[in-house]
Design a protein around this motif. Structure first.
Motif, PDB file in Angstrom:
ATOM      1  N   LEU A 198       0.844  -1.196   0.000  1.00  0.00           N
ATOM      2  CA  LEU A 198       0.000   0.000   0.000  1.00  0.00           C
ATOM      3  C   LEU A 198       0.878   1.243   0.000  1.00  0.00           C
ATOM      4  O   LEU A 198       1.974   1.241   0.552  1.00  0.00           O
ATOM      5  CB  LEU A 198      -0.912   0.001   1.223  1.00  0.00           C
ATOM      6  CG  LEU A 198      -1.883  -1.174   1.343  1.00  0.00           C
ATOM      7  CD1 LEU A 198      -2.658  -1.079   2.642  1.00  0.00           C
ATOM      8  CD2 LEU A 198      -2.827  -1.240   0.161  1.00  0.00           C
ATOM      9  N   THR A 199       0.360   2.308  -0.572  1.00  0.00           N
ATOM     10  CA  THR A 199       1.088   3.577  -0.576  1.00  0.00           C
ATOM     11  C   THR A 199       1.079   4.178   0.826  1.00  0.00           C
ATOM     12  O   THR A 199       0.239   3.837   1.669  1.00  0.00           O
ATOM     13  CB  THR A 199       0.437   4.577  -1.547  1.00  0.00           C
ATOM     14  OG1 THR A 199      -0.911   4.829  -1.109  1.00  0.00           O
ATOM     15  CG2 THR A 199       0.435   4.059  -2.979  1.00  0.00           C
ATOM     16  N   THR A 218      -2.253   5.749   1.707  1.00  0.00           N
ATOM     17  CA  THR A 218      -3.241   4.829   2.277  1.00  0.00           C
ATOM     18  C   THR A 218      -2.887   4.469   3.714  1.00  0.00           C
ATOM     19  O   THR A 218      -3.761   4.452   4.586  1.00  0.00           O
ATOM     20  CB  THR A 218      -3.345   3.558   1.413  1.00  0.00           C
ATOM     21  OG1 THR A 218      -3.762   3.944   0.102  1.00  0.00           O
ATOM     22  CG2 THR A 218      -4.331   2.558   1.996  1.00  0.00           C
ATOM     23  N   ASP A 219      -1.622   4.195   3.963  1.00  0.00           N
ATOM     24  CA  ASP A 219      -1.162   3.850   5.301  1.00  0.00           C
ATOM     25  C   ASP A 219      -1.550   4.939   6.304  1.00  0.00           C
ATOM     26  O   ASP A 219      -2.160   4.667   7.340  1.00  0.00           O
ATOM     27  CB  ASP A 219       0.348   3.643   5.272  1.00  0.00           C
ATOM     28  CG  ASP A 219       0.939   3.251   6.616  1.00  0.00           C
ATOM     29  OD1 ASP A 219       0.218   2.727   7.476  1.00  0.00           O
ATOM     30  OD2 ASP A 219       2.144   3.473   6.803  1.00  0.00           O
ATOM     31  N   VAL A 276      -9.470   1.106   1.345  1.00  0.00           N
ATOM     32  CA  VAL A 276      -8.267   0.863   0.544  1.00  0.00           C
ATOM     33  C   VAL A 276      -8.545   1.148  -0.927  1.00  0.00           C
ATOM     34  O   VAL A 276      -7.716   1.758  -1.613  1.00  0.00           O
ATOM     35  CB  VAL A 276      -7.731  -0.562   0.771  1.00  0.00           C
ATOM     36  CG1 VAL A 276      -6.643  -0.917  -0.240  1.00  0.00           C
ATOM     37  CG2 VAL A 276      -7.197  -0.695   2.198  1.00  0.00           C
ATOM     38  N   ARG A 277      -9.701   0.745  -1.418  1.00  0.00           N
ATOM     39  CA  ARG A 277     -10.052   1.038  -2.819  1.00  0.00           C
ATOM     40  C   ARG A 277     -10.042   2.546  -3.075  1.00  0.00           C
ATOM     41  O   ARG A 277      -9.538   3.005  -4.095  1.00  0.00           O
ATOM     42  CB  ARG A 277     -11.426   0.467  -3.155  1.00  0.00           C
ATOM     43  CG  ARG A 277     -11.463  -1.013  -3.360  1.00  0.00           C
ATOM     44  CD  ARG A 277     -12.885  -1.502  -3.704  1.00  0.00           C
ATOM     45  NE  ARG A 277     -12.961  -2.937  -3.649  1.00  0.00           N
ATOM     46  CZ  ARG A 277     -13.259  -3.645  -2.558  1.00  0.00           C
ATOM     47  NH1 ARG A 277     -13.545  -3.037  -1.406  1.00  0.00           N
ATOM     48  NH2 ARG A 277     -13.295  -4.963  -2.600  1.00  0.00           N
ATOM     49  N   GLU A 298      -6.308   3.978  -2.580  1.00  0.00           N
ATOM     50  CA  GLU A 298      -5.369   3.460  -3.583  1.00  0.00           C
ATOM     51  C   GLU A 298      -5.847   3.730  -5.013  1.00  0.00           C
ATOM     52  O   GLU A 298      -5.198   3.275  -5.966  1.00  0.00           O
ATOM     53  CB  GLU A 298      -5.161   1.952  -3.394  1.00  0.00           C
ATOM     54  CG  GLU A 298      -4.345   1.585  -2.181  1.00  0.00           C
ATOM     55  CD  GLU A 298      -2.867   1.914  -2.341  1.00  0.00           C
ATOM     56  OE1 GLU A 298      -2.256   1.499  -3.334  1.00  0.00           O
ATOM     57  OE2 GLU A 298      -2.331   2.593  -1.447  1.00  0.00           O
ATOM     58  N   GLU A 299      -6.928   4.456  -5.149  1.00  0.00           N
ATOM     59  CA  GLU A 299      -7.481   4.748  -6.477  1.00  0.00           C
ATOM     60  C   GLU A 299      -6.397   5.318  -7.401  1.00  0.00           C
ATOM     61  O   GLU A 299      -5.667   6.231  -7.031  1.00  0.00           O
ATOM     62  CB  GLU A 299      -8.617   5.771  -6.315  1.00  0.00           C
ATOM     63  CG  GLU A 299      -9.429   6.011  -7.540  1.00  0.00           C
ATOM     64  CD  GLU A 299     -10.611   6.907  -7.226  1.00  0.00           C
ATOM     65  OE1 GLU A 299     -11.749   6.445  -7.404  1.00  0.00           O
ATOM     66  OE2 GLU A 299     -10.388   8.059  -6.793  1.00  0.00           O
ATOM     67  N   GLN A 303      -3.725   3.728  -8.307  1.00  0.00           N
ATOM     68  CA  GLN A 303      -2.438   3.083  -8.048  1.00  0.00           C
ATOM     69  C   GLN A 303      -2.524   1.633  -8.525  1.00  0.00           C
ATOM     70  O   GLN A 303      -3.094   0.786  -7.850  1.00  0.00           O
ATOM     71  CB  GLN A 303      -2.103   3.121  -6.554  1.00  0.00           C
ATOM     72  CG  GLN A 303      -2.003   4.497  -5.971  1.00  0.00           C
ATOM     73  CD  GLN A 303      -0.877   5.300  -6.600  1.00  0.00           C
ATOM     74  OE1 GLN A 303       0.205   4.792  -6.853  1.00  0.00           O
ATOM     75  NE2 GLN A 303      -1.155   6.558  -6.877  1.00  0.00           N
ATOM     76  N   LEU A 362      -1.513  -2.170  -9.280  1.00  0.00           N
ATOM     77  CA  LEU A 362      -0.683  -3.172  -8.617  1.00  0.00           C
ATOM     78  C   LEU A 362       0.586  -3.419  -9.436  1.00  0.00           C
ATOM     79  O   LEU A 362       1.680  -3.512  -8.896  1.00  0.00           O
ATOM     80  CB  LEU A 362      -1.471  -4.472  -8.440  1.00  0.00           C
ATOM     81  CG  LEU A 362      -0.759  -5.629  -7.761  1.00  0.00           C
ATOM     82  CD1 LEU A 362      -0.366  -5.273  -6.333  1.00  0.00           C
ATOM     83  CD2 LEU A 362      -1.645  -6.864  -7.758  1.00  0.00           C
ATOM     84  N   GLU A 372      -5.304  -9.753  -6.015  1.00  0.00           N
ATOM     85  CA  GLU A 372      -5.710  -8.414  -5.582  1.00  0.00           C
ATOM     86  C   GLU A 372      -7.167  -8.432  -5.123  1.00  0.00           C
ATOM     87  O   GLU A 372      -7.510  -7.855  -4.084  1.00  0.00           O
ATOM     88  CB  GLU A 372      -5.507  -7.421  -6.733  1.00  0.00           C
ATOM     89  CG  GLU A 372      -5.847  -5.987  -6.370  1.00  0.00           C
ATOM     90  CD  GLU A 372      -5.592  -5.030  -7.523  1.00  0.00           C
ATOM     91  OE1 GLU A 372      -5.167  -3.905  -7.228  1.00  0.00           O
ATOM     92  OE2 GLU A 372      -5.822  -5.388  -8.694  1.00  0.00           O
TER      93      GLU A 372
END
Length: 138
Positions: A3-4, A7-8, A79-80, A83-84, A86, A88, A115
């Motif tokens: 995860l970026t 997001t974290d 997360v969706r 992480e939009e 981004q 995988l 994923e």
């Protein structure tokens, strides 16, 4: 899956908010807690506000607060949202990237399933499940 940091930190911020769902948190206190710039934290707040997960109020007593109960917020959905855009892997990006083996690749389908399984697992948990027991900003 990695995860970026966007997001974290978004998830960390929401974990703090879930520990006191009726309280508003200032960007100053959250930025200080996580060692982030207010500018970076503000971008995360903006994304979560646009997604309908938090509300913000200006002025004294203002700040960011959860827009919904923590038990109504699925981790996979968070997360969706965060992480939009981004991908995988490069070939999942809009336009497919610059992959020379796209037509014969046997990995792509497996990665898509992995994923999807990752997000499906997160969908089984809510923000209430990961709320911090007691959060006290520095």
């Amino acid at each position: 899956m990695r995860l970026t940091s966007f997001t974290d930190y978004g998830l960390r911020m929401l974990m703090c908010m879930a520990s006191a769902p009726d309280r508003a948190f200032s960007t100053v206190e959250l930025a200080k807690e996580f060692g982030l710039s207010r500018n970076h934290l503000s971008k995360i707040v903006q994304k979560l506000t646009q997604g309908g997960y938090i509300v913000t109020r200006r002025g004294i007593g203002g700040g960011a607060a959860l827009a919904r109960a923590p038990e109504d917020i699925r981790l996979g959905d968070l997360v969706r949202l965060l992480e939009e855009g981004q991908a995988l892997v490069e070939c999942f990006a809009e336009g497919g990237g610059d992959c020379t083996i796209d037509g014969c690749c046997r990995l792509k389908g497996r990665l898509r399933r992995a994923e999807a399984a990752f997000l499906a697992d997160l969908d089984r948990s809510t923000l209430a499940d990961i709320a911090l027991p007691q959060f006290k900003a520095a």
